[in-house]
Scaffold this motif. Structure first.
Motif, PDB file in Angstrom:
ATOM      1  N   THR A 265       0.830  -1.206   0.000  1.00 41.16           N
ATOM      2  CA  THR A 265       0.000   0.000   0.000  1.00 41.16           C
ATOM      3  C   THR A 265       0.864   1.256   0.000  1.00 41.16           C
ATOM      4  OG1 THR A 265      -1.751  -1.173   1.187  1.00 41.16           O
ATOM      5  CG2 THR A 265      -1.817   1.230   1.233  1.00 41.16           C
ATOM      6  N   GLU A 266       1.899   1.253   0.835  1.00 44.95           N
ATOM      7  CA  GLU A 266       2.783   2.411   0.877  1.00 44.95           C
ATOM      8  C   GLU A 266       3.492   2.611  -0.464  1.00 44.95           C
ATOM      9  OE1 GLU A 266       5.345   1.626   4.128  1.00 44.95           O
ATOM     10  OE2 GLU A 266       3.839   2.083   5.675  1.00 44.95           O
ATOM     11  N   ARG A 267       3.889   1.496  -1.084  1.00 45.36           N
ATOM     12  CA  ARG A 267       4.556   1.625  -2.383  1.00 45.36           C
ATOM     13  C   ARG A 267       3.579   2.145  -3.436  1.00 45.36           C
ATOM     14  NH1 ARG A 267       9.157  -0.317  -4.894  1.00 45.36           N
ATOM     15  NH2 ARG A 267       9.301   0.795  -6.880  1.00 45.36           N
ATOM     16  N   LEU A 268       2.327   1.653  -3.393  1.00 46.46           N
ATOM     17  CA  LEU A 268       1.332   2.146  -4.340  1.00 46.46           C
ATOM     18  C   LEU A 268       1.071   3.635  -4.143  1.00 46.46           C
ATOM     19  CD1 LEU A 268      -1.290  -0.762  -4.340  1.00 46.46           C
ATOM     20  CD2 LEU A 268       0.254  -0.118  -6.200  1.00 46.46           C
ATOM     21  N   GLU A 269       0.977   4.059  -2.876  1.00 52.17           N
ATOM     22  CA  GLU A 269       0.758   5.478  -2.616  1.00 52.17           C
ATOM     23  C   GLU A 269       1.940   6.306  -3.106  1.00 52.17           C
ATOM     24  OE1 GLU A 269      -1.854   7.035  -1.726  1.00 52.17           O
ATOM     25  OE2 GLU A 269      -2.997   5.180  -1.515  1.00 52.17           O
ATOM     26  N   GLU A 377      -4.802   7.897   8.072  1.00 44.06           N
ATOM     27  CA  GLU A 377      -4.937   6.572   7.480  1.00 44.06           C
ATOM     28  C   GLU A 377      -6.404   6.212   7.244  1.00 44.06           C
ATOM     29  OE1 GLU A 377      -4.383   6.163  11.961  1.00 44.06           O
ATOM     30  OE2 GLU A 377      -3.455   7.247  10.285  1.00 44.06           O
ATOM     31  N   VAL A 378      -7.299   6.673   8.144  1.00 45.41           N
ATOM     32  CA  VAL A 378      -8.738   6.420   7.960  1.00 45.41           C
ATOM     33  C   VAL A 378      -9.260   7.229   6.779  1.00 45.41           C
ATOM     34  CG1 VAL A 378     -11.007   6.586   9.043  1.00 45.41           C
ATOM     35  CG2 VAL A 378      -9.037   5.868  10.402  1.00 45.41           C
ATOM     36  N   THR A 379      -8.861   8.483   6.706  1.00 44.80           N
ATOM     37  CA  THR A 379      -9.308   9.338   5.592  1.00 44.80           C
ATOM     38  C   THR A 379      -8.846   8.774   4.255  1.00 44.80           C
ATOM     39  OG1 THR A 379      -9.218  11.270   7.042  1.00 44.80           O
ATOM     40  CG2 THR A 379      -9.208  11.670   4.668  1.00 44.80           C
ATOM     41  N   LEU A 380      -7.578   8.356   4.191  1.00 43.92           N
ATOM     42  CA  LEU A 380      -7.047   7.821   2.941  1.00 43.92           C
ATOM     43  C   LEU A 380      -7.775   6.540   2.539  1.00 43.92           C
ATOM     44  CD1 LEU A 380      -4.984   7.878   0.663  1.00 43.92           C
ATOM     45  CD2 LEU A 380      -3.372   6.695   2.182  1.00 43.92           C
ATOM     46  N   THR A 381      -7.988   5.636   3.506  1.00 47.51           N
ATOM     47  CA  THR A 381      -8.671   4.379   3.199  1.00 47.51           C
ATOM     48  C   THR A 381     -10.098   4.627   2.738  1.00 47.51           C
ATOM     49  OG1 THR A 381      -7.311   3.179   4.798  1.00 47.51           O
ATOM     50  CG2 THR A 381      -9.388   2.156   4.157  1.00 47.51           C
ATOM     51  N   GLU A 444      -6.060  -3.673   7.241  1.00 48.96           N
ATOM     52  CA  GLU A 444      -4.932  -3.055   7.934  1.00 48.96           C
ATOM     53  C   GLU A 444      -5.405  -2.177   9.087  1.00 48.96           C
ATOM     54  OE1 GLU A 444      -1.080  -0.207   6.886  1.00 48.96           O
ATOM     55  OE2 GLU A 444      -2.414  -0.934   5.299  1.00 48.96           O
ATOM     56  N   LEU A 445      -6.600  -1.593   8.944  1.00 54.64           N
ATOM     57  CA  LEU A 445      -7.161  -0.771  10.017  1.00 54.64           C
ATOM     58  C   LEU A 445      -8.052  -1.573  10.968  1.00 54.64           C
ATOM     59  CD1 LEU A 445      -8.153   2.471   8.062  1.00 54.64           C
ATOM     60  CD2 LEU A 445      -6.064   1.988   9.337  1.00 54.64           C
ATOM     61  N   LYS A 446      -8.020  -2.921  10.863  1.00 56.91           N
ATOM     62  CA  LYS A 446      -8.857  -3.793  11.702  1.00 56.91           C
ATOM     63  C   LYS A 446     -10.341  -3.553  11.450  1.00 56.91           C
ATOM     64  CE  LYS A 446      -5.085  -5.149  13.752  1.00 56.91           C
ATOM     65  NZ  LYS A 446      -4.473  -6.451  13.438  1.00 56.91           N
ATOM     66  N   LEU A 465     -14.894   1.139   9.443  1.00 56.24           N
ATOM     67  CA  LEU A 465     -13.519   1.441   9.845  1.00 56.24           C
ATOM     68  C   LEU A 465     -13.512   1.944  11.286  1.00 56.24           C
ATOM     69  CD1 LEU A 465     -12.416   3.386   6.650  1.00 56.24           C
ATOM     70  CD2 LEU A 465     -12.187   0.938   7.101  1.00 56.24           C
ATOM     71  N   PRO A 466     -12.797   1.264  12.176  1.00 56.19           N
ATOM     72  CA  PRO A 466     -12.685   1.780  13.554  1.00 56.19           C
ATOM     73  C   PRO A 466     -11.804   3.022  13.587  1.00 56.19           C
ATOM     74  CG  PRO A 466     -11.285  -0.146  13.280  1.00 56.19           C
ATOM     75  CD  PRO A 466     -12.071  -0.008  12.004  1.00 56.19           C
ATOM     76  N   LEU A 467     -12.153   3.925  14.474  1.00 57.86           N
ATOM     77  CA  LEU A 467     -11.415   5.177  14.605  1.00 57.86           C
ATOM     78  C   LEU A 467     -10.556   5.116  15.857  1.00 57.86           C
ATOM     79  CD1 LEU A 467     -14.301   7.681  13.796  1.00 57.86           C
ATOM     80  CD2 LEU A 467     -12.651   6.647  12.228  1.00 57.86           C
ATOM     81  N   ALA A 468      -9.246   5.064  15.659  1.00 58.47           N
ATOM     82  CA  ALA A 468      -8.347   5.075  16.820  1.00 58.47           C
ATOM     83  C   ALA A 468      -8.404   6.415  17.524  1.00 58.47           C
ATOM     84  CB  ALA A 468      -6.916   4.756  16.383  1.00 58.47           C
TER      85      ALA A 468
END
Length: 481
Positions: A265-269, A377-381, A444-446, A465-468
């Protein structure tokens, strides 16, 4: 003063209770079981001894009573003869008769004249001479019988029941039985100690195995031989260790897969960012230059219609290319978090450009992700899920309507995209790269991703998506920047 004394007494009681509890917890299981069994045996022994002493006391009382009855009858007849002046029972003959008879069983006999002088006393018993039971024991078990006084002329006879010999016998028997019982209890305690020690010895192996397992050595196993109880315990431990070993292996595998997915994912971004930068810096500037040149040609070829028409076509194509590049940049650029930009803003910006390009699809939006920015990470997903779903609607769904919903409920964000198209339900293991990327990002975000086709047709993609972090407050440094 009274309250202080009460507090001190309460504190003392609590300290005593704590001390007793600490003492009980410090005793080993082997010692406690041995003490309990010995205490039970002691209770049985004491109960038996009490019953035996009670029966012995009853027997002594009956024996002394019977002897006293016989002696009283005999002395009564003799004293009556002396008192009536019977020549066969004169005082001298009575005393001679008493001397000849000697000790009367379980009694002491005294004869005194009218002046109180002692004329006769029965001799002491030759049985265990010089020894007597303790006074408290004799007082406790001796029969309570008053002396008998008879008058024989000038003589006064005092017949006193005496159970001392029977009591010394009972005392000796009880002491011997107590000694034997004490030896038996000591032997019982030692036997229980050794038996329990041998029975609990395999627990040392169990404790060692538990310590090794606690240190992460989940390949530890216990032998299943021995008594049935220990064999069952070993089987349960081995089963637990096997499940722990499998769980650790599964966690390692999942962690590895998540690390790989995160790296991908990081490489794709990174690739998306690089492509967007190149499109903006290289292709975007080139298209702008082409459009500018075409515009200049249009202005300078007013008298040359053919060239002017061609230049206008080039300018229009360049303009459309600029729009396409701008749309690509919108898809490729990751959302930027800031104190004034939210997920709703990012999705609304993307959908505005998408709707302009695909105005044949009726788009409905319900954006309630909240006014405060979410974690990056939540916004991006969430944005990638929306982008990929919209791309699938255009490429595969053949839909005329689409609906995008964002709902923030407590510590969870729900992203839902639905359409009225023909539906996409790829077989397990055969999903495209877009859906696979969605799953990896959500996992990845559980979170949880659900792809379904409702009964009315179409496709529904729902990601939870859970919010940490429920909200991000802007810091002064962020505002200044």
């Amino acid at each position: 003063m009274s309250s202080t004394a009460g507090a001190l007494a309460t504190q003392t009681g609590m300290n005593d209770a704590d001390h007793k509890q600490a003492l009980a917890s410090s005793l080993s299981l082997r010692l406690r079981v041995s003490l309990v069994l010995t205490a039970l045996a002691t209770a049985f022994v004491l109960t038996g001894a009490a019953l035996w002493v009670r029966d012995a006391r009853t027997a002594i009382t009956e024996e002394v009573t019977a002897a006293h009855r016989v002696a009283a009858q005999w002395l009564s007849v003799s004293a009556q003869g002396t008192a009536t002046g019977d020549p066969a029972w004169t005082e001298s003959r009575l005393l001679a008769h008493l001397n000849a008879v000697g000790r009367i069983r379980a009694h002491q006999l005294e004869a005194r004249d009218a002046s109180g002088a002692l004329r006769y006393r029965s001799p002491p018993s030759p049985y265990k001479p010089g020894r007597d039971a303790p006074a408290w024991f004799a007082h406790w078990l001796g029969p309570d019988m008053p002396p008998l006084t008879l008058y024989a002329g000038n003589l006064t006879l005092h017949l006193q029941p005496d159970a001392s010999r029977a009591l010394i016998d009972l005392w000796d028997d009880l002491a011997a039985a107590a000694g034997r019982a004490l030896l038996a209890l000591v032997g019982l305690f030692a036997g229980c100690w050794l038996a329990i020690d041998r029975a609990l010895k395999p627990l040392g192996t169990v404790m060692t195995a538990l310590d090794r397992t606690g240190q992460g050595n989940f390949d530890t196993r216990l032998p299943v031989d021995g008594p049935p109880e220990l064999a069952h315990l070993a089987e349960a431990f081995n089963s637990m260790a096997l499940r722990l070993d499998q769980a650790v292996a599964e966690n390692v595998r999942l962690s590895h897969e998540q690390a790989v997915a995160r790296a991908v994912t990081e490489r794709l971004e990174a690739d998306r960012t690089a492509i967007a930068r190149d499109l903006h810096d290289e292709l975007g500037q080139s298209i702008t230059a082409v459009a500018a040149l075409a515009g200049a040609i249009v202005q300078r070829t007013e008298h040359t219609p053919d060239i002017r028409q061609s230049a206008e076509v080039i300018r229009d194509v360049a303009s459309r290319m600029q729009g396409d590049v701008r749309a690509l940049l919108t898809r490729l650029r990751p959302p930027r978090s800031g104190p004034q930009e939210t997920l709703d803003d990012a999705v609304r910006t993307y959908l505005s450009a998408w709707s302009q390009r695909h105005n044949d699809i009726e788009l409905t939006t319900e954006l309630f992700a909240g006014p405060s920015p979410l974690p990056d990470e939540v916004t991006l997903t969430a944005l990638r899920v929306v982008q990929e779903s919209c791309t699938n609607i255009v490429r595969h769904a053949l839909a005329s309507k689409a609906r995008i919903r964002l709902l923030r409920d407590g510590n969870c964000l729900t992203v839902e995209i639905s359409d009225n198209g023909r539906g996409i339900m790829p077989a397990p293991g055969q999903s495209g790269f877009g859906l696979a990327g969605m799953r990896e990002r959500v996992a990845e975000l559980k979170g949880h991703l659900d792809i379904s086709s409702p009964a009315g047709g179409g496709t529904r993609i729902r990601a939870r998506l859970p919010l940490a972090v429920t909200s991000i407050e802007p810091t002064p440094e962020t505002v200044e920047s």
